[in-house]
Design an enzyme around this catalytic site. Sequence first.
Site, short mmCIF file in Angstrom:
data_model
loop_
_atom_site.label_atom_id
_atom_site.label_comp_id
_atom_site.label_asym_id
_atom_site.label_seq_id
_atom_site.Cartn_x
_atom_site.Cartn_y
_atom_site.Cartn_z
N HIS A 45 0.81 -1.22 0.00
CA HIS A 45 0.00 0.00 0.00
C HIS A 45 0.85 1.27 0.00
O HIS A 45 0.34 2.37 -0.25
CB HIS A 45 -0.95 0.01 1.21
CG HIS A 45 -2.29 0.58 0.89
ND1 HIS A 45 -2.47 1.70 0.13
CD2 HIS A 45 -3.54 0.16 1.23
CE1 HIS A 45 -3.76 1.97 0.02
NE2 HIS A 45 -4.43 1.05 0.67
N ASP A 68 -2.01 1.92 -4.64
CA ASP A 68 -3.30 2.13 -3.99
C ASP A 68 -4.30 1.05 -4.41
O ASP A 68 -4.12 0.38 -5.43
CB ASP A 68 -3.87 3.51 -4.35
CG ASP A 68 -3.02 4.64 -3.79
OD1 ASP A 68 -2.37 4.40 -2.75
OD2 ASP A 68 -3.00 5.73 -4.38
#
Length: 479
Positions: A452, A456
Amino acid sequence: MYSIVRQQLLRAGLRARPGMASLHTSAALRDLSKFTMPAMSPTMQDGGIAAWRKNEGESFNSGDVLLEIETDKATMEVEATDDGVMAKILVAAGAKNVPVNSTIAIVGEEGDDLSGADALAEEAKNESASAASQAEESKEDKPKEDKEDKPKEQPKEQPKEAPKEQPKEAPKEEKPSNKPQDRVFATPAAKRIALERGVPLREIKGSGPEGRILQEDVEKYKPQGGAPGGGAAAAAVPAETYTDEPLSNMRRVIASRLTESKSTVPHYYVTFDIEMDRVNQLREVFNRAAKESAKGDAEKEKAAKLSVNDFIVKAAAIALKQVPEVNSAFHGEYVRQHHVQDISMAVATPTGLITPILRNCGAIGLAEIGAQSKALAKKARDGKLKPDEYQGGTFTISNMGMMGTSHFTAIINPPQSCILALGTTEARLVPDDSEKGFRVAHFMKATISADHRVVDGATAARWMQAFKAAVENPLSFML
């Protein structure tokens, strides 16, 4: 002879560094030099000596294999780049965890006086022993101070606390020991094994510094026939129900790196169901054509045969082109986005998992991907991969569908930002415009694990959409 080591390092993509192969101060007189353990990859800190190809006193020519070194990923051959003679071998075949830069042999040139080999070998051993002693002292300095300080302080404080503690502790502690307040000094490993096996540490005489109990002391412990409580007698039973296997270099590195990845990289997962019918149909057509062109040659047919994984790799490369953010790596202060699709392919071997790399998959066809996959998988299982064949991938695929796994999530291989996990193909009924109103279709679950910090959730979903579209329309590979 220094050039031999220098050339080994250049072959491994490294430059010689000071201390990696230093000549003895009087080597010019004796024409001998120390041959040190080379670093076969940038991350290698130690390795094993699988085999010596040259014996003591045996001469060798440029290009001859001197020895085989076991790294954390493969067994690699070290070749000579000059003519010479193996004067003396210091580290025998089978040795493990040999530090990089440590002296493993004495070498010379043909016709040299080899009488000084023993003296030079002794000097190398003394240097190694001195370095090991200094490292051990630096580790033991603090624990030793603790051990010396605490027992000295206890007698002074003991009389004050004894009246309060002895009445409570005496009933429990008097049986195993006449000195219930004495501390038992043992290493953490010894304490852990003693707890697992139910071994009473107070009954063991330590062989370490100042009587410290070591792991070996616990493993060698044998209970006395009249041991109280029956705990020691019972401890002998579990010891016979398992076998401790030492970690291989590969398994040790896998344990370290995957633990670091799972604990430091913020993983998240996106799963898609992908229909595989068109891939299966096109694969059948290609393999039928390959069989006809082979004309009964089984080896040729096998080499040309495509696997489902070959289609998967090509589809992933296409998706990486369309969503290049996924083809990235996290490097702390920056994110590196790669312009080529070097896909790491997870391969299970007897010693652990390794990921050989299919280079530039976006620019090559299915046949080339299939040929590379077969060749690399064989080299991986034989332990013959070179560092450049398993280092530097930009994206990883782990396929356990052939093992019947329906769905799983994989751990990211840093610094890569993503890894794709594939399960088996399963039949389902889906709506259809036919008279029946349904048809049988075959679906595969694909799950991407993403970092992450780099990718995204929406980006990972876009990549999965592109991957799904490529797999479900394999004719697009031909465009």
